[in-house]
Design a protein around this motif. Structure first.
Motif, short mmCIF file in Angstrom:
data_model
loop_
_atom_site.label_atom_id
_atom_site.label_comp_id
_atom_site.label_asym_id
_atom_site.label_seq_id
_atom_site.Cartn_x
_atom_site.Cartn_y
_atom_site.Cartn_z
N VAL A 58 0.87 -1.16 0.00
CA VAL A 58 0.00 0.00 0.00
C VAL A 58 0.91 1.22 0.00
N ASP A 59 0.89 1.95 -1.10
CA ASP A 59 1.71 3.16 -1.22
C ASP A 59 1.00 4.33 -0.55
N LEU A 60 1.67 4.94 0.41
CA LEU A 60 1.17 6.15 1.05
C LEU A 60 1.99 7.32 0.53
N ILE A 61 1.39 8.07 -0.38
CA ILE A 61 2.10 9.14 -1.08
C ILE A 61 1.89 10.46 -0.33
N GLU A 62 2.99 11.09 0.00
CA GLU A 62 2.92 12.33 0.78
C GLU A 62 2.18 13.43 0.01
N GLU A 63 1.19 13.99 0.66
CA GLU A 63 0.43 15.11 0.09
C GLU A 63 0.79 16.43 0.76
N TRP A 66 -8.61 -5.29 2.02
CA TRP A 66 -8.88 -4.23 1.03
C TRP A 66 -8.00 -4.41 -0.20
N SER A 67 -6.72 -4.74 0.03
CA SER A 67 -5.78 -4.91 -1.08
C SER A 67 -6.21 -6.07 -1.99
#
Length: 313
Positions: free
Chosen positions: A10-15, A58-59
């Motif tokens: 699960v990629d958590l991309i910084e916003e 979920w994945s």
């Protein structure tokens, strides 16, 4: 049918940094390639691992929605995560959190009926995966499958990892790697080292400069395609999907790979570069639908060709 093996994250991309805020998407290099191949109309079996928490559930559901046939090994742990920070040019800096420790077991007949077996990235470097992946490579050989490998390195490999990669090179038909990968593996003269590897087809991506393919003593090099870049996440994975799709579309496989015509190889490389460039026009690795359909018609055939279907897999 194509079978692909790789990690799921699960990629958590910084916003935002203050406060720290992330946008979550399903990721993994080989998963990105598998997703694009399914969207292009290819039947794909995806082999990987998940945990047992709600993020894992979920994945798995998300992968099923993408149309993948799943063969998953389950760990009694949470799902792996990758925290991603993008620089000004859209390149990702990663922080991986991977809790899996049990040996990977692929299960019986994971490659039954596969014409292609593609693997790579983080999963292929782990000690706990070596035995299971070895069984899959043996099965690929028994099935007569075309074998493709993309190291997709994020750091300089340790000596035992380099040894593992060298062992893979003895068992594959196609090596796809980036110039960054080549520099980590062969720092003294990366391009020449890739060219001289004893692998039937080597394809080296060069970022904005395009890509080069080495087949025996022949080489085909094409420039990159200029686009307005949103980020480069998934660009190499899209390139791999285009490469595999076009090799299959033109009828190349295990038996006749050493003999593709140079015009075919040029068109295959051109199409892979175009699909990689398309990935750079959006944020994340999920290619835009309109652009993907245009690419499909341009490189895999017109609407009548697509209606008739691709060559049997």
């Amino acid at each position: 049918m194509l079978a692909l093996l790789g990690e799921v994250l699960v990629d958590l991309i910084e916003e935002n940094q203050d406060p720290l805020r992330f946008r979550g998407v399903l990721g993994g290099s080989v998963l990105n390639t598998a997703t694009t191949l399914v969207r292009l109309g290819f039947p794909v079996r995806f082999l990987s691992e998940v945990g047992e928490d709600w993020v894992s559930a979920w994945s798995e559901e998300e992968m099923r929605k993408r149309g993948l046939e799943l063969r998953l090994f389950r760990h009694p742990t949470p799902m792996p995560l990758a925290l991603v920070r993008l620089d000004a040019e859209g390149n990702g800096e990663y922080s991986f959190h991977r809790p899996f420790h049990l040996p990977y077991r692929p299960g019986p007949e994971g490659l039954r009926g596969a014409r292609v077996f593609h693997f790579g990235s983080l999963l292929a470097l782990e000690d706990r995966v070596e035995e299971g992946l070895g069984l899959l490579l043996q099965e690929a050989e028994e099935e007569g499958a075309f074998v493709s490998y993309d190291p997709n390195l994020r750091r300089s490999p340790a000596p035992k990892e380099k040894k593992r990669i060298r062992a893979y090179l003895d068992r594959i038909d196609l090596l796809k790697l980036s110039l960054e990968d080549a520099k980590l593996l062969f720092p003294e003269d990366p391009v020449r080292a890739v060219k001289t590897l004893d692998v039937p087809l080597k394809v080296l991506t060069l970022g904005r400069e395009g890509a080069v393919a080495f087949l025996g003593k022949e080489a085909v090099r094409l420039p990159g395609k200029a686009v307005r870049v949103k980020d480069t996440v998934g660009a190499g994975d899209a390139f791999t999907a285009g490469l595999l799709a076009l090799l299959l579309r033109k009828g190349y496989g295990k038996g006749n790979l050493p003999r593709p015509s140079l015009p075919d190889l040029k068109e295959i490389l051109e199409g892979a570069i175009a699909l990689s460039a398309l990935a750079c026009t959006v944020r994340g690795a999920y290619l835009p639908e309109k652009g993907l359909r245009s690419w499909q018609v341009r490189y895999l055939g017109d609407e009548e060709d697509l209606a008739r279907g691709l060559p049997p897999l």
